[in-house]
Design a protein around this motif. Structure first.
Motif, PDB file in Angstrom:
ATOM      1  N   ASP A  68      -2.447   6.863   4.565  1.00  0.00           N
ATOM      2  CA  ASP A  68      -3.840   6.686   4.161  1.00  0.00           C
ATOM      3  C   ASP A  68      -4.069   5.307   3.560  1.00  0.00           C
ATOM      4  O   ASP A  68      -5.120   4.686   3.773  1.00  0.00           O
ATOM      5  CB  ASP A  68      -4.248   7.765   3.162  1.00  0.00           C
ATOM      6  CG  ASP A  68      -4.366   9.141   3.802  1.00  0.00           C
ATOM      7  OD1 ASP A  68      -4.454   9.213   5.047  1.00  0.00           O
ATOM      8  OD2 ASP A  68      -4.352  10.144   3.059  1.00  0.00           O
ATOM      9  N   GLY A  69      -3.081   4.808   2.820  1.00  0.00           N
ATOM     10  CA  GLY A  69      -3.207   3.481   2.238  1.00  0.00           C
ATOM     11  C   GLY A  69      -3.273   2.392   3.289  1.00  0.00           C
ATOM     12  O   GLY A  69      -4.040   1.422   3.152  1.00  0.00           O
ATOM     13  N   ARG A  70      -2.518   2.553   4.352  1.00  0.00           N
ATOM     14  CA  ARG A  70      -2.533   1.563   5.422  1.00  0.00           C
ATOM     15  C   ARG A  70      -3.871   1.564   6.147  1.00  0.00           C
ATOM     16  O   ARG A  70      -4.429   0.518   6.464  1.00  0.00           O
ATOM     17  CB  ARG A  70      -1.399   1.846   6.402  1.00  0.00           C
ATOM     18  CG  ARG A  70      -0.006   1.665   5.812  1.00  0.00           C
ATOM     19  CD  ARG A  70       1.059   1.910   6.850  1.00  0.00           C
ATOM     20  NE  ARG A  70       0.921   0.969   7.950  1.00  0.00           N
ATOM     21  CZ  ARG A  70       1.402   1.196   9.172  1.00  0.00           C
ATOM     22  NH1 ARG A  70       2.011   2.325   9.443  1.00  0.00           N
ATOM     23  NH2 ARG A  70       1.252   0.289  10.114  1.00  0.00           N
ATOM     24  N   VAL A  71      -4.377   2.762   6.436  1.00  0.00           N
ATOM     25  CA  VAL A  71      -5.650   2.860   7.141  1.00  0.00           C
ATOM     26  C   VAL A  71      -6.782   2.307   6.283  1.00  0.00           C
ATOM     27  O   VAL A  71      -7.629   1.544   6.750  1.00  0.00           O
ATOM     28  CB  VAL A  71      -5.935   4.314   7.547  1.00  0.00           C
ATOM     29  CG1 VAL A  71      -7.336   4.449   8.147  1.00  0.00           C
ATOM     30  CG2 VAL A  71      -4.893   4.801   8.548  1.00  0.00           C
ATOM     31  N   THR A  72      -6.792   2.676   5.004  1.00  0.00           N
ATOM     32  CA  THR A  72      -7.831   2.191   4.097  1.00  0.00           C
ATOM     33  C   THR A  72      -7.796   0.680   3.979  1.00  0.00           C
ATOM     34  O   THR A  72      -8.838   0.008   3.969  1.00  0.00           O
ATOM     35  CB  THR A  72      -7.664   2.834   2.709  1.00  0.00           C
ATOM     36  OG1 THR A  72      -7.809   4.248   2.829  1.00  0.00           O
ATOM     37  CG2 THR A  72      -8.710   2.300   1.735  1.00  0.00           C
ATOM     38  N   SER A  73      -6.590   0.108   3.925  1.00  0.00           N
ATOM     39  CA  SER A  73      -6.460  -1.338   3.817  1.00  0.00           C
ATOM     40  C   SER A  73      -7.023  -2.033   5.050  1.00  0.00           C
ATOM     41  O   SER A  73      -7.675  -3.079   4.947  1.00  0.00           O
ATOM     42  CB  SER A  73      -4.990  -1.722   3.616  1.00  0.00           C
ATOM     43  OG  SER A  73      -4.858  -3.099   3.354  1.00  0.00           O
ATOM     44  N   ASP A 116      -8.364  -6.011   4.147  1.00  0.00           N
ATOM     45  CA  ASP A 116      -7.546  -6.718   3.157  1.00  0.00           C
ATOM     46  C   ASP A 116      -6.733  -7.856   3.762  1.00  0.00           C
ATOM     47  O   ASP A 116      -6.572  -8.911   3.140  1.00  0.00           O
ATOM     48  CB  ASP A 116      -6.581  -5.742   2.475  1.00  0.00           C
ATOM     49  CG  ASP A 116      -7.291  -4.721   1.616  1.00  0.00           C
ATOM     50  OD1 ASP A 116      -8.372  -5.041   1.091  1.00  0.00           O
ATOM     51  OD2 ASP A 116      -6.778  -3.597   1.472  1.00  0.00           O
ATOM     52  N   LYS A 146      -9.407  -0.768   7.063  1.00  0.00           N
ATOM     53  CA  LYS A 146     -10.865  -0.601   7.027  1.00  0.00           C
ATOM     54  C   LYS A 146     -11.497  -1.572   6.042  1.00  0.00           C
ATOM     55  O   LYS A 146     -12.591  -2.100   6.286  1.00  0.00           O
ATOM     56  CB  LYS A 146     -11.215   0.845   6.645  1.00  0.00           C
ATOM     57  CG  LYS A 146     -11.011   1.859   7.752  1.00  0.00           C
ATOM     58  CD  LYS A 146     -11.316   3.272   7.278  1.00  0.00           C
ATOM     59  CE  LYS A 146     -12.787   3.441   6.911  1.00  0.00           C
ATOM     60  NZ  LYS A 146     -13.688   3.310   8.072  1.00  0.00           N
ATOM     61  N   ASP A 147     -10.825  -1.803   4.922  1.00  0.00           N
ATOM     62  CA  ASP A 147     -11.363  -2.697   3.904  1.00  0.00           C
ATOM     63  C   ASP A 147     -11.171  -4.178   4.260  1.00  0.00           C
ATOM     64  O   ASP A 147     -11.708  -5.054   3.569  1.00  0.00           O
ATOM     65  CB  ASP A 147     -10.694  -2.417   2.544  1.00  0.00           C
ATOM     66  CG  ASP A 147     -11.104  -1.070   1.969  1.00  0.00           C
ATOM     67  OD1 ASP A 147     -12.086  -0.478   2.461  1.00  0.00           O
ATOM     68  OD2 ASP A 147     -10.422  -0.602   1.027  1.00  0.00           O
ATOM     69  N   ASP A 201     -10.723   5.382  13.135  1.00  0.00           N
ATOM     70  CA  ASP A 201     -10.984   5.257  11.704  1.00  0.00           C
ATOM     71  C   ASP A 201     -11.781   4.018  11.322  1.00  0.00           C
ATOM     72  O   ASP A 201     -12.331   3.945  10.225  1.00  0.00           O
ATOM     73  CB  ASP A 201      -9.657   5.244  10.925  1.00  0.00           C
ATOM     74  CG  ASP A 201      -8.957   6.579  10.952  1.00  0.00           C
ATOM     75  OD1 ASP A 201      -9.520   7.561  10.421  1.00  0.00           O
ATOM     76  OD2 ASP A 201      -7.854   6.661  11.509  1.00  0.00           O
ATOM     77  N   ALA A 202     -11.849   3.033  12.209  1.00  0.00           N
ATOM     78  CA  ALA A 202     -12.569   1.799  11.866  1.00  0.00           C
ATOM     79  C   ALA A 202     -13.415   1.308  13.036  1.00  0.00           C
ATOM     80  O   ALA A 202     -13.309   0.141  13.442  1.00  0.00           O
ATOM     81  CB  ALA A 202     -11.580   0.729  11.422  1.00  0.00           C
ATOM     82  N   VAL A 217       0.848  -1.191   0.000  1.00  0.00           N
ATOM     83  CA  VAL A 217       0.000   0.000   0.000  1.00  0.00           C
ATOM     84  C   VAL A 217       0.882   1.238   0.000  1.00  0.00           C
ATOM     85  O   VAL A 217       2.087   1.160   0.218  1.00  0.00           O
ATOM     86  CB  VAL A 217      -0.949   0.014   1.212  1.00  0.00           C
ATOM     87  CG1 VAL A 217      -1.881  -1.195   1.170  1.00  0.00           C
ATOM     88  CG2 VAL A 217      -0.169   0.032   2.525  1.00  0.00           C
TER      89      VAL A 217
END
Length: 433
Positions: free
Chosen positions: A253-258, A263, A260-261, A280-281, A249
């Protein structure tokens, strides 16, 4: 709080340019802890740390009428660019700034007149703070320049639902080999990768290195990244990627999004990751657990450190005494430090705060697990390492080696030895034998 990124080349050159006094450095500041708090200050921070300071700032204002605490979330990806430029120029910085522990020696040594001595404010409370943090954030004469804030004890955050679906008991994970094998099973049965990492910024390599008791330099200031321990850490990351267990990632932001998703199944990270998950999650409450970091060998160390941070007062501050009063209020107060754990997940460096009831309570987000007890117990096991003024530049070089080995398949020993030579050329330091 440890949200790692790379300095852009221009800023790195500015920080390490040899202009150690800064361009037009401000006059030395002598802080007066007895001064009545008045006026206003601006504070720079980011993420949950900025949230915590905003909350405490409002409480400080109520307790001290006639004061205003303005907290600005400058964003992690911009923070060090702004700090380096401000220190170099001798202007443009606020009254109070956040600096991570591994970055502190670089700023303290490169800009010796740029950061106020905090000893008049916190010196009599030295024994109440994490001694490693105090030492790492002091100058060569022992003056405290960056006040200890949060610690970065590392554990293994895991998706308990993914482990259950794959039929794996987290208690059976004792070594990194165990975790890689579990990752293959998890991917086969759930489709999820083992972990998400930002390889371009080092992919956790330095965390794995410290787990084995090594940094980029030894106590003599010699370069150590060609060691067998370094090769083992980088080989582990390369193996995880080659087995298809790594999601690469980009940035924070990429780490947080991953996460939350959903992955990946695990996140080897510091205790401050709790604050990120809570903030954030929140929808993932009940799906996470925490255990010790896997060891490299049976019976080995099962934790590491990933940063932590502090607060510093630039000597160009417009209201340094108010900044000092707020710093003392936020970081040297048991209730306030404990509240940052309760509300934002920031693990205190102020030791009295660890004795409060909260740190032994079950946490609903983690299925009732007493996660803070685990981190408190592991903190004493963190292997100490040495930071030097060249850590920032060396980290950039090492990150390139990590990319070469993990993403491009280069031989770990070769790229690490090459990196050691590059660091030696750039810094004039000797490579350890």
């Amino acid at each position: 709080m440890k949200l790692r990124t790379l300095l852009v080349p221009a800023v790195a050159l500015a920080l390490l340019s040899g202009c150690t006094m800064g361009g037009g450095a401000a006059a030395p500041v002598t802080l007066d802890p007895a001064a009545k708090p008045t006026g206003e200050i601006t504070v720079w921070s980011w993420d949950v740390a900025a949230t915590a300071l905003t909350r405490l700032g409002a409480e400080f204002e109520k307790a001290n009428p006639g004061t205003t605490i303005n907290v600005v979330d400058v964003g992690y990806d911009n923070a060090y660019d702004k700090l380096s430029v401000g220190f170099q120029a001798g202007s443009g910085l606020p009254d109070l700034v956040t600096i991570e522990t591994d970055r502190a020696p670089g700023y303290i040594n490169e800009f010796p007149t740029g950061i106020a001595d905090l000893t008049p404010v916190l010196g009599d409370k030295r024994d109440d703070f994490d001694p490693f943090k105090w030492s790492a954030q002091s100058d060569k004469d022992g003056a405290l320049r960056v006040a200890p804030w949060d610690s970065g004890t590392v554990g293994l955050f895991y998706r308990s639902d993914y482990f259950a679906d794959a039929g794996i008991d987290p208690a059976d994970i004792a070594t990194w080999d165990d975790l890689v094998a579990a990752g293959e099973t998890i991917k086969e049965k759930t489709g999820h990768t083992l972990m998400s990492l930002d390889v371009a910024t080092g992919g956790g390599f330095q965390m794995l290195l410290q787990q084995q008791g090594q940094g980029l330099f030894n106590d003599a200031g010699e370069i150590t990244i060609g060691s067998p321990e370094s090769v083992e850490a980088l080989t582990l990351l390369q193996t995880i990627n080659e087995k298809g267990l790594l999601k690469n990632v980009t940035g924070w932001d990429g780490r947080v999004t991953s996460a939350k998703d959903g992955d990946s199944a695990v996140t080897p990270e510091a205790v401050w990751w709790i604050g990120t998950l809570l903030g954030d999650a929140p929808e993932l409450s009940g799906t996470y657990g925490v255990t010790e970091l896997p060891a490299f060998a049976p019976g080995g160390v099962r934790t590491s450190n990933s940063g932590g941070s502090g607060l510093a007062i630039p000597t160009q501050a417009k209201n340094p005494n108010l900044a000092a009063a707020f710093l003392d209020y936020a970081l040297a107060n048991t209730d306030n430090q404990a509240s940052m754990m309760v509300n934002e997940g920031l693990f205190p460096s102020y030791l009295p705060a660890l004795e409060t009831e909260f740190f032994s309570e079950p946490q609903d987000y983690f299925g009732g697990q007493k996660v803070y007890e685990l981190f408190a117990e592991q903190t004493a096991n963190i292997p100490p390492i040495t930071f030097t003024t060249d850590n920032a530049e060396a980290s950039d070089i090492v990150a390139n080696a990590v990319v070469a080995a993990v993403l491009n398949g280069a031989d770990p020993a070769t790229v690490l030895n090459d990196a050691a030579q590059q660091i030696a050329t750039a810094t004039g330091r000797t490579i350890a034998e």
